[in-house]
Motif scaffolding. Structure first.
Motif, PDB file in Angstrom:
ATOM      1  N   GLY A 139       1.436  -0.759  -0.240  1.00  0.00           N
ATOM      2  CA  GLY A 139       0.172  -0.072   0.324  1.00  0.00           C
ATOM      3  C   GLY A 139       0.739   1.330   0.454  1.00  0.00           C
ATOM      4  N   TYR A 140       0.665   1.924  -1.166  1.00  0.00           N
ATOM      5  CA  TYR A 140       0.597   3.570  -0.670  1.00  0.00           C
ATOM      6  C   TYR A 140       3.043   3.243  -1.535  1.00  0.00           C
ATOM      7  N   SER A 141       3.098   3.989  -0.785  1.00  0.00           N
ATOM      8  CA  SER A 141       4.947   3.537  -1.017  1.00  0.00           C
ATOM      9  C   SER A 141       5.718   2.675  -0.396  1.00  0.00           C
ATOM     10  N   CYS A 142       5.133   1.458   0.236  1.00  0.00           N
ATOM     11  CA  CYS A 142       5.688   0.484   1.319  1.00  0.00           C
ATOM     12  C   CYS A 142       5.773  -0.165   0.148  1.00  0.00           C
ATOM     13  N   PHE A 143       6.838  -0.620  -0.108  1.00  0.00           N
ATOM     14  CA  PHE A 143       7.022  -2.025  -0.620  1.00  0.00           C
ATOM     15  C   PHE A 143       8.077  -2.781   0.635  1.00  0.00           C
ATOM     16  N   ARG A 144       7.974  -4.299  -0.141  1.00  0.00           N
ATOM     17  CA  ARG A 144       8.932  -4.591   0.325  1.00  0.00           C
ATOM     18  C   ARG A 144       9.491  -5.501  -0.581  1.00  0.00           C
ATOM     19  N   ILE A 145      11.152  -5.286  -0.468  1.00  0.00           N
ATOM     20  CA  ILE A 145      11.850  -5.623  -1.997  1.00  0.00           C
ATOM     21  C   ILE A 145      12.602  -6.981  -1.247  1.00  0.00           C
TER      22      ILE A 145
ATOM     23  N   PRO B 280       7.211   2.648   5.455  1.00  0.00           N
ATOM     24  CA  PRO B 280       5.929   1.723   6.463  1.00  0.00           C
ATOM     25  C   PRO B 280       5.281   2.623   7.330  1.00  0.00           C
ATOM     26  N   TYR B 281       3.751   3.322   6.896  1.00  0.00           N
ATOM     27  CA  TYR B 281       2.990   3.645   7.261  1.00  0.00           C
ATOM     28  C   TYR B 281       1.542   3.654   8.556  1.00  0.00           C
ATOM     29  N   GLN B 282       1.363   1.766   8.701  1.00  0.00           N
ATOM     30  CA  GLN B 282       0.528   1.611   9.615  1.00  0.00           C
ATOM     31  C   GLN B 282       1.138   2.016  10.966  1.00  0.00           C
ATOM     32  N   PRO B 283       0.365   2.574  12.064  1.00  0.00           N
ATOM     33  CA  PRO B 283       0.867   2.064  13.693  1.00  0.00           C
ATOM     34  C   PRO B 283       1.702   1.084  13.545  1.00  0.00           C
ATOM     35  N   ALA B 284       2.083   1.069  14.711  1.00  0.00           N
ATOM     36  CA  ALA B 284       2.786  -0.623  15.133  1.00  0.00           C
ATOM     37  C   ALA B 284       1.721  -1.747  15.409  1.00  0.00           C
TER      38      ALA B 284
ATOM     39  N   LEU C  18       9.967   2.249  -8.755  1.00  0.00           N
ATOM     40  CA  LEU C  18       8.508   1.542  -8.150  1.00  0.00           C
ATOM     41  C   LEU C  18       8.229   3.485  -8.059  1.00  0.00           C
ATOM     42  N   LEU C  19       6.436   3.662  -8.818  1.00  0.00           N
ATOM     43  CA  LEU C  19       6.077   4.930  -9.176  1.00  0.00           C
ATOM     44  C   LEU C  19       5.067   6.033  -8.776  1.00  0.00           C
ATOM     45  N   PRO C  20       4.664   7.064  -8.049  1.00  0.00           N
ATOM     46  CA  PRO C  20       3.734   6.936  -7.201  1.00  0.00           C
ATOM     47  C   PRO C  20       3.083   7.480  -8.648  1.00  0.00           C
ATOM     48  N   VAL C  21       1.801   7.375  -9.057  1.00  0.00           N
ATOM     49  CA  VAL C  21       1.096   7.020 -10.188  1.00  0.00           C
ATOM     50  C   VAL C  21      -0.493   8.472 -10.306  1.00  0.00           C
TER      51      VAL C  21
ATOM     52  N   MET D 134       2.240   3.223  -7.599  1.00  0.00           N
ATOM     53  CA  MET D 134       1.923   2.749  -6.763  1.00  0.00           C
ATOM     54  C   MET D 134       0.878   3.875  -6.355  1.00  0.00           C
ATOM     55  N   GLN D 135       0.440   3.777  -5.364  1.00  0.00           N
ATOM     56  CA  GLN D 135      -1.429   4.517  -5.559  1.00  0.00           C
ATOM     57  C   GLN D 135      -0.428   6.444  -4.012  1.00  0.00           C
ATOM     58  N   PRO D 136      -0.535   7.017  -4.389  1.00  0.00           N
ATOM     59  CA  PRO D 136      -0.289   8.458  -3.511  1.00  0.00           C
ATOM     60  C   PRO D 136      -1.472   8.444  -2.500  1.00  0.00           C
ATOM     61  N   PHE D 137      -0.980   9.230  -1.535  1.00  0.00           N
ATOM     62  CA  PHE D 137      -1.785   9.086  -0.111  1.00  0.00           C
ATOM     63  C   PHE D 137      -3.047  10.144  -1.116  1.00  0.00           C
TER      64      PHE D 137
END
Length: 215
Positions: free
Chosen positions: A7-13, A25-29, A132-135, A160-163
């Motif tokens: 989600g958004y700009s969070c990726f795992r490589i 990472p953007y979610q709360p802990a 990996l590009l916000p569009v 990726m989906q911008p906020f």
């Protein structure tokens, strides 16, 4: 190499036997704990992601600034893409990251773009295998993203989906982007898997399904 989107700009490589990366990472802990999202390195492109970096499991390193870094066998270049606002004399922070693995594969994560960056910033980069590009439509307007793609020349682009962009708006933006860059279609996948042997000669747009499932 496997790239999954959270989600958004969070990726795992991930690349077998090498440093794994989690971006933005953007979610709360508590939510990140439920996801059980883990990585050796966490990169932060903007302030909003910085406060969640510590919640990523197994993380050993955090990079949140421009510069050149070596994390194990992974070479990372942080590129400043800040936008200065003359009215307030403030800067909206954004750091792009270029990840170079020892097998020759590399990934460019553009973070949260506030403006289309000057093309000259990327002219010195090695071949980008995955971008990996916000569009969003505001960035597609004026044919600026196609020009940027022509400079970077990636084998694959994962939007990726911008906020602040709804699912419907994001879907429309991806379709607009596809047409603007001349891609024949958009492949939809749970992950982008690339190897040195399967690189596409023509830029392919791969829309990743956001993975919110724990585990």
């Amino acid at each position: 190499m496997d790239i999954t989107w959270h989600g958004y700009s969070c990726f795992r490589i991930t690349e077998r036997g090498h440093t794994s990366v989690v971006t933005d990472p953007y979610q709360p802990a508590r939510e990140l704990a439920n996801w059980r999202l883990k990585g050796d390195l966490v990169t932060v492109s903007h302030e909003g992601a910085a406060r969640h970096a510590a919640a990523i499991r197994d993380q050993k390193y955090v990079i949140a600034a421009p510069g050149e870094y070596e994390v194990g066998e992974l070479f990372v270049t942080g590129i400043a893409l800040h936008q200065h606002e003359p009215e307030t004399d403030n800067a909206r922070k954004n750091v792009a990251y270029h990840f170079e693995y020892p097998n020759g594969l590399n990934v460019l994560h553009l973070g949260v773009l506030h403006q289309v960056p000057d093309q000259s910033i990327f002219e010195g980069l090695d071949q980008v295998n995955a971008l990996l590009l916000p569009v969003e439509d505001a960035l597609v307007a004026g044919d600026k993203l196609p020009d940027l793609i022509s400079v970077i020349e990636p084998n694959y682009v994962a939007p990726m989906q911008p906020f602040g962009l709804s699912e419907a708006e994001f879907a429309a933006a991806v379709e607009s982007f596809r047409k603007a860059v001349g891609a024949s279609d958009v492949e939809v996948s749970d992950a982008l898997r690339i190897t040195p042997a399967n690189l596409s000669e023509q830029t392919q747009v791969v829309q990743l399904r956001a993975n919110f499932t724990p585990g």
